[in-house]
Design an enzyme around this catalytic site. Sequence first.
Site, short mmCIF file in Angstrom:
data_model
loop_
_atom_site.label_atom_id
_atom_site.label_comp_id
_atom_site.label_asym_id
_atom_site.label_seq_id
_atom_site.Cartn_x
_atom_site.Cartn_y
_atom_site.Cartn_z
N GLU A 1 -3.84 -9.76 2.92
CA GLU A 1 -5.07 -9.00 4.22
C GLU A 1 -6.01 -10.17 4.22
O GLU A 1 -6.02 -10.43 4.98
CB GLU A 1 -5.14 -7.54 4.17
CG GLU A 1 -5.16 -6.68 4.18
CD GLU A 1 -3.78 -6.71 3.05
OE1 GLU A 1 -2.42 -5.35 3.82
OE2 GLU A 1 -3.25 -7.08 1.91
N GLU B 1 0.40 -1.21 -0.10
CA GLU B 1 0.07 -0.08 0.35
C GLU B 1 0.93 1.47 0.22
O GLU B 1 0.24 2.37 -1.01
CB GLU B 1 -1.20 -0.30 1.36
CG GLU B 1 -1.89 -1.58 1.28
CD GLU B 1 -2.77 -1.41 2.48
OE1 GLU B 1 -4.04 -1.11 2.12
OE2 GLU B 1 -2.27 -1.09 3.26
#
Length: 261
Positions: free
Chosen positions: A138, A118
């Site tokens: 995730e 990210e």
Amino acid sequence: MRTDNGLSVEVVDRVAHVTLDRPERLNALSTGLIADIVAAFDGFTADDDVWAVLLTGSGERAFSAGVDLKEVNQADGAARPMTMPMAGTTRNVFETVLECAKPVVAAINGVAAGGGCEIALACDVRLAADHARIGLPEAKRGMGANFGCQLLPRIVPRGIAYELLYLGELISAQEAHRWGLVNRVVPGDRLAEEAREFCRRLVANAPLTVRRYKAMIGKGAELPLSAALRLSVGPNPYLSEDRAEGVRAFLEKRDPVWRAR
């Protein structure tokens, strides 16, 4: 300068070299390191000595393995819930990198997973070592990838974004390049020099023009074209001293001397 939390910052020739320097933890993002990144990138926007930022990780194994899960586990054991994305008393680290007014280049020197992916997505340009692997695992950890699930489909085709998010698997640098997730793939032993050269070429251009490009793209990408064309954000190069200098330098067949004004 290196902080106690593992962030190294050095400004050389108008480029801020920022290194996530926790190799023993695969440059994982601890709360302390996150706070230091936010402070550093907030400072770059107002720092006249910084015209571009180069972000990388320490060592060859990882750019960043993401949020420090050891710290998360300890917090869970202490009954302290994680802060919800975009909430809490501090600014979100990915948003801070994304909204830095100066161009930001990521040199992905190894694994960029979860929060590490990210923070790379928040950069404007991504160069990757040929051994790097990138992804958002995730879904395998019960986390959320709040930033990644919004930014990823703005960079790659939506179906590819779904696949990467749903399966949570890391992809090779070569596959990331195929989908436009990274700009270039270079041999690992050449990544640092390639990234430095990219930044040298970047800061050789008119700084106000480059900053306006970043602001215009960031503010206008999701607008209808008719509205985007009428935006006026970022510094105005048209009325700047640098514009006059650029024209003179071209006519005089010399390199321009930019002053960022």
